[in-house]
Design a protein around this motif. Structure first.
Motif, PDB file in Angstrom:
ATOM      1  N   ASP B  58       0.826  -1.334   0.131  1.00  0.00           N
ATOM      2  CA  ASP B  58      -0.141  -0.026   0.152  1.00  0.00           C
ATOM      3  C   ASP B  58       0.803   1.169   0.137  1.00  0.00           C
ATOM      4  N   ALA B  59       0.424   2.253  -0.478  1.00  0.00           N
ATOM      5  CA  ALA B  59       1.119   3.468  -0.694  1.00  0.00           C
ATOM      6  C   ALA B  59       1.577   4.222   0.390  1.00  0.00           C
ATOM      7  N   VAL B  60       1.074   4.136   1.607  1.00  0.00           N
ATOM      8  CA  VAL B  60       1.305   4.919   2.625  1.00  0.00           C
ATOM      9  C   VAL B  60       2.590   4.053   3.420  1.00  0.00           C
ATOM     10  N   PRO B  61       2.336   2.857   3.752  1.00  0.00           N
ATOM     11  CA  PRO B  61       3.476   2.114   4.379  1.00  0.00           C
ATOM     12  C   PRO B  61       4.532   1.952   3.273  1.00  0.00           C
ATOM     13  N   LYS B  63       5.889   4.027   1.332  1.00  0.00           N
ATOM     14  CA  LYS B  63       6.713   5.235   1.283  1.00  0.00           C
ATOM     15  C   LYS B  63       7.289   5.298   2.566  1.00  0.00           C
ATOM     16  N   ALA B  64       6.526   4.856   3.705  1.00  0.00           N
ATOM     17  CA  ALA B  64       7.095   5.034   5.176  1.00  0.00           C
ATOM     18  C   ALA B  64       8.460   3.985   5.364  1.00  0.00           C
ATOM     19  N   PHE B  65       8.239   2.950   4.908  1.00  0.00           N
ATOM     20  CA  PHE B  65       9.431   1.927   4.923  1.00  0.00           C
ATOM     21  C   PHE B  65      10.341   2.627   4.097  1.00  0.00           C
ATOM     22  N   ALA B  66      10.460   3.233   2.788  1.00  0.00           N
ATOM     23  CA  ALA B  66      11.179   3.542   1.864  1.00  0.00           C
ATOM     24  C   ALA B  66      12.119   4.675   2.597  1.00  0.00           C
ATOM     25  N   GLU B  67      11.694   5.430   3.421  1.00  0.00           N
ATOM     26  CA  GLU B  67      12.133   6.402   4.069  1.00  0.00           C
ATOM     27  C   GLU B  67      12.855   5.757   5.249  1.00  0.00           C
ATOM     28  N   ILE B  68      12.566   5.113   5.892  1.00  0.00           N
ATOM     29  CA  ILE B  68      13.356   4.229   6.894  1.00  0.00           C
ATOM     30  C   ILE B  68      14.749   3.805   6.162  1.00  0.00           C
ATOM     31  N   TYR B  69      14.646   3.128   5.057  1.00  0.00           N
ATOM     32  CA  TYR B  69      15.861   2.681   4.582  1.00  0.00           C
ATOM     33  C   TYR B  69      16.799   3.424   3.959  1.00  0.00           C
ATOM     34  N   ALA B  70      16.283   4.563   3.410  1.00  0.00           N
ATOM     35  CA  ALA B  70      17.113   5.791   3.221  1.00  0.00           C
ATOM     36  C   ALA B  70      17.764   6.409   4.282  1.00  0.00           C
ATOM     37  N   ALA B  71      17.152   6.411   5.412  1.00  0.00           N
ATOM     38  CA  ALA B  71      17.939   6.799   6.616  1.00  0.00           C
ATOM     39  C   ALA B  71      18.749   6.060   7.039  1.00  0.00           C
ATOM     40  N   PHE B  72      18.649   4.702   6.985  1.00  0.00           N
ATOM     41  CA  PHE B  72      19.549   3.690   7.389  1.00  0.00           C
ATOM     42  C   PHE B  72      20.988   3.615   6.520  1.00  0.00           C
ATOM     43  N   LYS B  85       5.904  -6.992  -2.685  1.00  0.00           N
ATOM     44  CA  LYS B  85       4.796  -7.886  -3.273  1.00  0.00           C
ATOM     45  C   LYS B  85       3.607  -7.440  -2.790  1.00  0.00           C
ATOM     46  N   ASP B  86       2.267  -7.647  -3.664  1.00  0.00           N
ATOM     47  CA  ASP B  86       1.302  -7.453  -3.181  1.00  0.00           C
ATOM     48  C   ASP B  86       1.033  -8.051  -1.717  1.00  0.00           C
ATOM     49  N   HIS B  87       0.373  -7.484  -0.839  1.00  0.00           N
ATOM     50  CA  HIS B  87       0.226  -7.696   0.578  1.00  0.00           C
ATOM     51  C   HIS B  87      -0.573  -9.142   0.788  1.00  0.00           C
ATOM     52  N   LEU B 352       6.070   6.195  11.972  1.00  0.00           N
ATOM     53  CA  LEU B 352       5.010   6.793  12.660  1.00  0.00           C
ATOM     54  C   LEU B 352       4.380   8.120  11.911  1.00  0.00           C
ATOM     55  N   LYS B 353       5.706   8.825  11.618  1.00  0.00           N
ATOM     56  CA  LYS B 353       5.317  10.161  10.731  1.00  0.00           C
ATOM     57  C   LYS B 353       4.411   9.938   9.561  1.00  0.00           C
ATOM     58  N   ALA B 354       4.626   8.867   9.050  1.00  0.00           N
ATOM     59  CA  ALA B 354       3.872   8.544   7.787  1.00  0.00           C
ATOM     60  C   ALA B 354       2.388   7.962   7.988  1.00  0.00           C
ATOM     61  N   ASP B 355       2.550   7.134   8.935  1.00  0.00           N
ATOM     62  CA  ASP B 355       1.277   5.893   9.078  1.00  0.00           C
ATOM     63  C   ASP B 355       0.661   6.446  10.587  1.00  0.00           C
ATOM     64  N   SER B 356      -0.331   7.335  10.622  1.00  0.00           N
ATOM     65  CA  SER B 356      -0.588   7.584  12.027  1.00  0.00           C
ATOM     66  C   SER B 356      -1.825   6.990  12.553  1.00  0.00           C
ATOM     67  N   SER B 357      -2.154   5.795  11.980  1.00  0.00           N
ATOM     68  CA  SER B 357      -3.022   4.701  12.592  1.00  0.00           C
ATOM     69  C   SER B 357      -2.462   3.416  13.468  1.00  0.00           C
ATOM     70  N   VAL B 358      -1.182   3.649  13.650  1.00  0.00           N
ATOM     71  CA  VAL B 358      -0.407   2.633  14.597  1.00  0.00           C
ATOM     72  C   VAL B 358       0.337   3.299  15.384  1.00  0.00           C
ATOM     73  N   VAL B 359       0.893   2.600  16.639  1.00  0.00           N
ATOM     74  CA  VAL B 359       1.898   3.238  17.516  1.00  0.00           C
ATOM     75  C   VAL B 359       3.164   2.358  17.324  1.00  0.00           C
ATOM     76  N   ALA B 360       4.171   2.740  17.979  1.00  0.00           N
ATOM     77  CA  ALA B 360       5.525   2.304  17.913  1.00  0.00           C
ATOM     78  C   ALA B 360       5.425   1.230  19.031  1.00  0.00           C
ATOM     79  N   ALA B 361       6.120   0.154  18.674  1.00  0.00           N
ATOM     80  CA  ALA B 361       6.426  -1.123  19.536  1.00  0.00           C
ATOM     81  C   ALA B 361       7.414  -0.741  20.635  1.00  0.00           C
ATOM     82  N   SER B 362       8.594   0.009  20.310  1.00  0.00           N
ATOM     83  CA  SER B 362       9.336   0.522  21.225  1.00  0.00           C
ATOM     84  C   SER B 362       8.870   1.476  22.430  1.00  0.00           C
ATOM     85  N   SER B 363       9.544   1.202  23.695  1.00  0.00           N
ATOM     86  CA  SER B 363       8.804   2.379  24.836  1.00  0.00           C
ATOM     87  C   SER B 363       9.648   3.257  24.592  1.00  0.00           C
ATOM     88  N   LYS B 364      10.674   3.512  23.778  1.00  0.00           N
ATOM     89  CA  LYS B 364      11.550   4.433  23.896  1.00  0.00           C
ATOM     90  C   LYS B 364      11.429   5.477  22.763  1.00  0.00           C
TER      91      LYS B 364
END
Lengths: 326, 436
Positions: B58-61, B63-72, B85-87, B352-364
């Motif tokens: 899906d478009a939103v996730p 793009k969000a993942f792509a941004e993570i990999y770019a930062a990495f 692949k299609d979900h 999370l910046k891109a997908d606001s319907s979920v929350v972080a798994a990390s407590s930090k």
């Protein structure tokens, strides 16, 4: 068979004939051989490649799934295949709440297709055969659903049947609490709802088959019956319909196949939930997925195969018998 | 193949000989295993690249993942080569994908679904990664990331709770109060019905949403441990405890939206957007249907009410998505680096910046940019004593998809036939759980 017994068996043909004299005589004839080396290679490739593919993709897989029907297997590594004998079938026949409804629905599917859209298709074909005005337009209109993929047909009919926003419920106001018609979910309704969609498509299919059959009817037969003073119905009943016999056979076979392979429409419609279970959908649900029950799914596939063979073998026997007589 | 002999007595090969020759060739051809075709693609391990199989189509996730990999890449110099692949296709093919030549890292879900592939040796343990990232996660998340052998196999990225959603304005207008006990919930449903509302929006066309309702009633009534036993195939479906779940559910069913078997969750959510329904039990992704900002701000939720004081509201259903490592990654050191990065709060925040319907798994992770809904979801999850995933993530997927989905639909249509249904489920369960 008897006609062929006097030709030589391959082994006999392969034995080189004794005597050099014979060989010399044979040499010039060799040039007249039907097949040169190149021909043979071509032939071997043309026939061989499809045969290999056919054997690998049809026969090997068919026998593999028959064998797998007696095992449990989650599809991970060949060492996890476990032989369980008839357990899958026992489970299927006694324990699976969806199996018997599925068989029943496949049968209903066939009965409905043969009773509703088939006569409809015949009726339309007879009308169109009269060369009425705009006949091409009607022909195209009725045939259009056949051209569209069944999956797309499913999506279109969903728009009609959707309980909240669908065409029917919006028109009749059956989308309010209290008086609600759940075309897709109600197990007493959904099979019939989806069968209307299937019939909508099947009618066009049957129409084209019958139209082709009618084109083959000798016009002099019509003339003769007209001269004999038969009215339109009498002509159809006693003259035209009997000549459509070969078409009827094709129609019957096509309809049986359609009923057995019914899948896409329902899968799109409601994935074979309560009321619309079908054998093909049970197979898919068991085999496709993350931790598949390949053995169990194969057992259902074998049941479908047996039903198909029970229908197809008598047909083939009858056809071949007719051909031999001819 | 005797045909080559010159001077064969027959001038032309008989039809049969010819056929036999072809048949022989075919048999020979069939002997060559076709499977050899799916070998290594030839690319030897590139130390600068980590391959990753993604189900984020899906478009939103995506793009969000792509941004993570770019930062990495900026941080480590390693490229993440993503194969999306299609979900749904990804899920259907995961089995053969992991047995073939999978990517080094792949997207997956926590829970039994993760443990299944770990126990089939189709995933690599990543205890070395957890030595580094362990401090970033609460205990409930650690528990979720372990296989049955006690080793870590999973790095969680985000999670979302299931709860009862409602609109603040609707509750204000009618003077409703958030129910905290079962009786209050039933009373509220009655009141809503009288006020002309659909008390509980509901849809089960896709067959999975009903599982969420079962889960909630089950762990409120019988507790987390029973949920785990039941999903693991250990407890019996004919146990009176299970019967009690269905009895309670049947009590609530008359207040559910009509025609649910033909409706998708998106359509059900629309009845709440239109303020025609009072409540909706679903995952927080229901917020995606509230496209108007004013409507979204009006959305709120509460935990499923207490049913048994012994368990209170201590369990939260919070499906968690994250990453796993395939059985033989080509670039092992790169994989470790990538997963260590994905386990940091920084990576989660990018997502999370891109997908606001979920929350972080990390407590930090920094929660300051969370919406009110996200903050509440985060509090609910971090305050939970136990986290469940979802029926089809906590149990064998073959059992849930072929037995439970049709079984629950059957119950919804005929709530009175529970006894027969439960013994049928139990019989089918035994065969499935015995098979592997």
């Amino acid at each position: 068979m008897t006609a062929e017994t006097d030709t030589k068996t391959p082994e006999a043909a392969a034995v080189p004939p004794p005597g050099p004299a014979h060989e010399q005589k044979a040499a010039p004839r060799g040039r007249r051989r039907l097949l040169t080396r190149r021909d043979r290679i071509t032939l071997a490739l043309m026939a061989g490649v499809p045969t290999v593919l056919h054997v690998a993709l049809v026969w090997v897989t068919a026998f593999a799934s028959i064998a797998l029907a007696f095992t449990t297997w989650d599809g991970i590594g060949f060492d996890s295949i476990k032989w369980v004998g008839l357990d899958n079938f026992r489970e299927l026949f006694t324990n699976n709440p969806q199996f018997w409804p599925a068989v029943q629905h496949n049968i209903i599917w066939f009965v409905v297709l043969i009773l509703v859209p088939t006569p409809m298709g015949l009726f339309l074909a007879v009308q169109l055969d009269k060369r009425i005005r705009f006949s091409r337009v009607y022909q195209t209109a009725f045939f259009l659903p056949v051209v569209v993929s069944l999956a797309v047909t499913g999506f279109v009919w969903q728009l009609v049947y959707n309980p909240d926003t669908g065409l029917i419920n919006s028109l009749v106001g059956a989308n309010k609490p209290g008086h609600y018609i759940d075309w897709i979910g109600d197990p007493h309704l959904n099979l019939w709802a989806v069968l209307i969609a299937a019939s909508w498509r099947h009618t066009g299919y049957m129409m084209i088959l019958y139209l082709a059959g009618l084109k083959g009817v000798d016009p002099s037969l019509r003339e003769a019956s007209a001269l004999d003073g038969a009215n339109e119905w009498q002509t159809f009943k006693s003259v035209i319909f009997p000549t459509l016999r070969p078409t009827n056979t094709v129609v019957l076979v096509v309809t049986i196949i359609e009923a057995l392979r019914a899948f896409d429409l329902v899968f799109v419609f409601n994935k074979g939930a309560q009321g619309t279970e079908l054998l093909s959908i049970l197979i898919t649900n068991n085999i496709i997925g993350e931790s598949s029950r390949i053995g169990y799914g194969s057992a259902i596939a074998v049941v479908l195969l047996v039903i198909s063979l029970a229908v197809i073998i008598p047909y083939l026997i009858a056809t071949f018998r007719k051909e031999r007589r001819a | 193949m005797h045909l080559h002999l010159p001077g064969s007595s027959a001038p032309t090969p008989s039809r049969r000989t010819l056929l036999r020759g072809i048949g022989g060739a075919a048999a020979l051809g069939a002997g060559i295993p076709l499977l050899s075709a799916c070998g290594d693609s030839g690319s030897s391990a590139d130390p600068k690249t980590v391959t990753l199989g993604s189900n984020a189509s899906d478009a939103v996730p995506k793009k969000a993942f792509a941004e993570i990999y770019a930062a990495f890449k900026k941080q480590s110099g390693l490229t993440v080569d993503v194969n999306t692949k299609d979900h749904n296709t990804f899920q259907e093919q995961i089995n053969s994908y992991l047995q073939g030549t999978p990517d080094d890292v792949f997207n997956w879900f926590a829970g039994y679904r993760m443990q299944f592939f770990a126990s089939k040796k189709l995933a690599s343990p990543i205890d070395d990664v957890w030595d580094k990232i362990g401090g970033n996660f609460p205990d409930a998340m650690k528990k979720l990331s372990k296989g049955q052998d006690g080793k870590y196999y999973f790095v969680p990225l985000y999670t979302y709770p299931w709860a009862i959603f409602y609109r603040k304005s609707v509750f204000q207008q009618h003077g409703y109060e958030v129910p905290t006990t079962w009786d209050q919930l039933v009373a509220l449903c009655k009141k809503m019905k009288k006020d002309g509302l659909v008390p509980i929006a509901f849809a089960d066309k896709d067959a999975w949403p009903a599982m969420g309702t079962f889960d909630q009633i089950n762990f409120r009534l019988n507790g987390y441990d029973f949920h785990v036993e039941l999903m693991g195939g250990k407890a019996s479906w004919t146990d009176p405890k299970v019967k009690a779940v269905f009895d309670h559910w049947a009590e609530l069913l008359p207040y559910h939206q009509d025609g649910f078997m033909g409706r998708t969750w998106q359509d059900a959510a629309q009845t709440m957007v239109a303020k025609k329904a009072g409540m909706y039990l679903l995952g927080s992704f229901v917020a995606q249907q509230f496209t108007n900002k004013a409507d979204l701000d009006d959305l709120d939720f509460f935990a499923f009410p207490e049913m048994n004081p012994a368990y209170g509201q201590d369990t939260v259903e919070a499906p968690t998505d994250g990453f796993m490592v395939s059985k033989a990654p080509k670039n092992h050191s790169g994989v470790v680096k990538l997963l260590e990065y994905l386990g940091t709060p920084a990576a989660e925040q990018i997502y999370l910046k891109a997908d606001s319907s979920v929350v972080a798994a990390s407590s930090k992770a920094d929660t300051s940019s969370y919406s009110a809904l996200q903050k509440k979801a985060y509090e609910m999850i971090s305050g939970a004593k136990s986290l469940t995933q979802f029926m089809d993530r906590d149990s064998r997927p073959d059992f849930t998809s072929t037995v439970m989905q049709p079984g629950l639909q059957k119950f919804l249509q005929n709530p009175k036939g529970v006894d027969g249904l439960l013994s049928s489920i139990e019989r089918q369960k035994k065969t499935i759980f015995a098979s592997a």
